[in-house]
Design a protein around this motif. Structure first.
Motif, PDB file in Angstrom:
ATOM      1  N   ASP A  42       4.451   8.660  16.937  1.00  0.00           N
ATOM      2  CA  ASP A  42       5.788   8.248  16.498  1.00  0.00           C
ATOM      3  C   ASP A  42       5.748   7.640  15.108  1.00  0.00           C
ATOM      4  N   ASP A  43       4.753   6.789  14.843  1.00  0.00           N
ATOM      5  CA  ASP A  43       4.652   6.182  13.524  1.00  0.00           C
ATOM      6  C   ASP A  43       4.316   7.213  12.455  1.00  0.00           C
ATOM      7  N   LEU A  44       3.402   8.113  12.775  1.00  0.00           N
ATOM      8  CA  LEU A  44       2.968   9.089  11.781  1.00  0.00           C
ATOM      9  C   LEU A  44       4.084  10.042  11.373  1.00  0.00           C
ATOM     10  N   THR A  45       4.955  10.384  12.303  1.00  0.00           N
ATOM     11  CA  THR A  45       6.013  11.360  12.014  1.00  0.00           C
ATOM     12  C   THR A  45       7.306  10.710  11.545  1.00  0.00           C
ATOM     13  N   ALA A  46       7.371   9.392  11.536  1.00  0.00           N
ATOM     14  CA  ALA A  46       8.575   8.692  11.095  1.00  0.00           C
ATOM     15  C   ALA A  46       8.665   8.691   9.569  1.00  0.00           C
ATOM     16  N   ASP A  47       9.860   8.376   9.044  1.00  0.00           N
ATOM     17  CA  ASP A  47      10.010   8.205   7.599  1.00  0.00           C
ATOM     18  C   ASP A  47       9.100   7.068   7.142  1.00  0.00           C
ATOM     19  N   GLY A  48       8.615   7.191   5.934  1.00  0.00           N
ATOM     20  CA  GLY A  48       7.713   6.156   5.437  1.00  0.00           C
ATOM     21  C   GLY A  48       7.368   6.357   3.978  1.00  0.00           C
ATOM     22  N   VAL A  49       6.337   5.653   3.556  1.00  0.00           N
ATOM     23  CA  VAL A  49       5.894   5.665   2.168  1.00  0.00           C
ATOM     24  C   VAL A  49       4.429   6.082   2.134  1.00  0.00           C
ATOM     25  N   THR A  50       4.076   6.916   1.183  1.00  0.00           N
ATOM     26  CA  THR A  50       2.688   7.321   1.006  1.00  0.00           C
ATOM     27  C   THR A  50       2.127   6.689  -0.268  1.00  0.00           C
ATOM     28  N   HIS A  51       0.824   6.819  -0.438  1.00  0.00           N
ATOM     29  CA  HIS A  51       0.211   6.317  -1.674  1.00  0.00           C
ATOM     30  C   HIS A  51       0.798   7.015  -2.901  1.00  0.00           C
ATOM     31  N   THR A  52       1.075   8.298  -2.790  1.00  0.00           N
ATOM     32  CA  THR A  52       1.633   9.001  -3.945  1.00  0.00           C
ATOM     33  C   THR A  52       3.054   8.521  -4.260  1.00  0.00           C
ATOM     34  N   ASP A  53       3.811   8.152  -3.232  1.00  0.00           N
ATOM     35  CA  ASP A  53       5.133   7.565  -3.485  1.00  0.00           C
ATOM     36  C   ASP A  53       4.999   6.281  -4.295  1.00  0.00           C
ATOM     37  N   LEU A  54       4.055   5.444  -3.894  1.00  0.00           N
ATOM     38  CA  LEU A  54       3.826   4.187  -4.617  1.00  0.00           C
ATOM     39  C   LEU A  54       3.394   4.456  -6.053  1.00  0.00           C
ATOM     40  N   LEU A  55       2.518   5.428  -6.236  1.00  0.00           N
ATOM     41  CA  LEU A  55       2.034   5.745  -7.581  1.00  0.00           C
ATOM     42  C   LEU A  55       3.152   6.286  -8.461  1.00  0.00           C
ATOM     43  N   ASP A  56       4.036   7.104  -7.904  1.00  0.00           N
ATOM     44  CA  ASP A  56       5.175   7.596  -8.685  1.00  0.00           C
ATOM     45  C   ASP A  56       6.016   6.428  -9.204  1.00  0.00           C
ATOM     46  N   LEU A  57       6.287   5.475  -8.338  1.00  0.00           N
ATOM     47  CA  LEU A  57       7.106   4.327  -8.732  1.00  0.00           C
ATOM     48  C   LEU A  57       6.394   3.471  -9.767  1.00  0.00           C
ATOM     49  N   LEU A  58       5.120   3.209  -9.557  1.00  0.00           N
ATOM     50  CA  LEU A  58       4.372   2.356 -10.483  1.00  0.00           C
ATOM     51  C   LEU A  58       4.236   3.010 -11.851  1.00  0.00           C
ATOM     52  N   HIS A  59       3.880   4.293 -11.861  1.00  0.00           N
ATOM     53  CA  HIS A  59       3.709   4.984 -13.132  1.00  0.00           C
ATOM     54  C   HIS A  59       5.019   5.054 -13.905  1.00  0.00           C
ATOM     55  N   SER A  60       6.124   5.270 -13.207  1.00  0.00           N
ATOM     56  CA  SER A  60       7.411   5.373 -13.898  1.00  0.00           C
ATOM     57  C   SER A  60       7.784   4.058 -14.576  1.00  0.00           C
ATOM     58  N   ARG A  61       7.321   2.953 -14.039  1.00  0.00           N
ATOM     59  CA  ARG A  61       7.647   1.656 -14.634  1.00  0.00           C
ATOM     60  C   ARG A  61       6.804   1.347 -15.863  1.00  0.00           C
ATOM     61  N   LEU A  62       5.663   2.019 -15.998  1.00  0.00           N
ATOM     62  CA  LEU A  62       4.774   1.729 -17.124  1.00  0.00           C
ATOM     63  C   LEU A  62       4.605   2.901 -18.075  1.00  0.00           C
ATOM     64  N   SER A  63       5.186   4.053 -17.771  1.00  0.00           N
ATOM     65  CA  SER A  63       4.911   5.256 -18.559  1.00  0.00           C
ATOM     66  C   SER A  63       5.330   5.115 -20.016  1.00  0.00           C
ATOM     67  N   ASP A  64       6.327   4.269 -20.300  1.00  0.00           N
ATOM     68  CA  ASP A  64       6.796   4.115 -21.678  1.00  0.00           C
ATOM     69  C   ASP A  64       6.002   3.070 -22.458  1.00  0.00           C
ATOM     70  N   THR A  65       5.259   2.205 -21.758  1.00  0.00           N
ATOM     71  CA  THR A  65       4.583   1.099 -22.436  1.00  0.00           C
ATOM     72  C   THR A  65       3.067   1.168 -22.335  1.00  0.00           C
ATOM     73  N   ALA A  66       2.536   1.848 -21.341  1.00  0.00           N
ATOM     74  CA  ALA A  66       1.087   1.870 -21.153  1.00  0.00           C
ATOM     75  C   ALA A  66       0.440   2.880 -22.094  1.00  0.00           C
ATOM     76  N   PRO A  67      -0.718   2.537 -22.668  1.00  0.00           N
ATOM     77  CA  PRO A  67      -1.430   3.494 -23.513  1.00  0.00           C
ATOM     78  C   PRO A  67      -2.083   4.579 -22.667  1.00  0.00           C
ATOM     79  N   PRO A  68      -2.557   5.672 -23.280  1.00  0.00           N
ATOM     80  CA  PRO A  68      -3.325   6.674 -22.524  1.00  0.00           C
ATOM     81  C   PRO A  68      -4.541   6.014 -21.876  1.00  0.00           C
ATOM     82  N   VAL A  69      -4.872   6.417 -20.680  1.00  0.00           N
ATOM     83  CA  VAL A  69      -5.958   5.761 -19.961  1.00  0.00           C
ATOM     84  C   VAL A  69      -7.186   6.669 -19.908  1.00  0.00           C
TER      85      VAL A  69
END
Length: 271
Positions: A42-69
């Protein structure tokens, strides 16, 4: 010296509907069968957040200010609900596939401290590089863990971008050390020049003593992201107010403590 350039954090983002792959269920059943552990479908098939979801959000917040890594390290204490995607490679793709990348896991809340220690050693032999450290925590798991349930953990993530010569320098790292060593380090930092010291602790941190420090406690609903989310949220204010910033947390499952000491450049300004 490796220094924090910029940072972002997300907490409890909206859950998403993910297309369920039956092969994931077979994978988890095979993985946990040897331990006689039942899978929580039930937990696995429910709506949720993945690591890639978190990374999309984090990267979008820093993409304009962070230098190339040049180096990407993803640190996690809990597994992702989708085992087939490597988060470090995914973040590397977001940054243009020009970095070396890997993950640090299996160390509980010490994982981000270990990731920074690796980054520090790497940049010591390769000066001038930019490092991105992503700290990921999603809480929809194939099995129900006592830690997640008792702490009522929520999905969260932190992205730190570091480089030599910044304003908030990383001075000391103690990943997964004994309490006595941590107390000794706190005492040593208290004797350094500068009168204003801040101790940022996780919900289960055992500092022993914190004389000479202001204390800021992180939220209880985060585990390996806890103290790092506080640093990301308050770093500009703390940079102006304190000569020394110490992050400290103690893993409730091992009793080992991890410590990171940051200090603004010219930390002798009030000595």
């Amino acid at each position: 010296m490796l220094s924090l350039q910029t940072a972002a954090a997300v907490a409890a983002p909206p859950a998403r509907q993910h297309e369920w792959d039956p092969r994931q269920l077979a994978y988890y059943r095979d993985l946990y069968r040897q331990y006689d552990i039942d899978i929580d479908i039930d937990d696995l098939t429910a709506d949720g957040v993945t690591h890639t979801d978190l990374l999309d959000l984090l990267h979008s917040r820093l993409s304009d200010t962070a230098p190339p890594v040049d180096l990407i390290i993803c640190a996690q204490a809990l597994p992702d609900r989708v085992s087939s995607v490597q988060p470090a490679s995914y973040l590397n793709a977001l940054y243009g596939n020009r970095a070396n990348s890997f993950a640090v896991a299996g160390q509980g809340l010490a994982s981000p401290f270990t990731a920074l220690r690796i980054a520090e050693a790497y940049t010591h032999s390769h000066p001038g590089l930019t490092v991105a450290v992503a700290i990921l925590e999603q809480t929809t798991l194939p099995v129900r863990l006592r830690l997640v349930r008792e702490r009522e953990l929520t999905d969260s993530g932190v992205l730190l971008v570091l480089k030599d010569g910044g304003d908030l320098s990383l001075r000391t790292l103690l990943p997964a050390d004994r309490a006595a060593h941590v107390r000794q380090r706190l005492d040593a930092i208290a004797r350094l020049p500068g009168r204003r010291r801040l101790l940022v602790t996780g919900a289960t941190a055992v500092p022993g003593r914190s004389h000479g420090y202001d204390v800021h406690r992180a939220r209880r609903d985060a585990y390996c992201t806890a103290v790092w989310a506080e640093l990301a949220a308050h770093r500009r204010d703390w940079h102006d107010r304190y000569d020394h910033i110490v992050l400290l947390d103690t893993d409730p499952q091992t009793g080992e403590s991890s410590l990171a000491h940051f200090a603004p450049r010219c930390d002798e300004r009030d000595a």
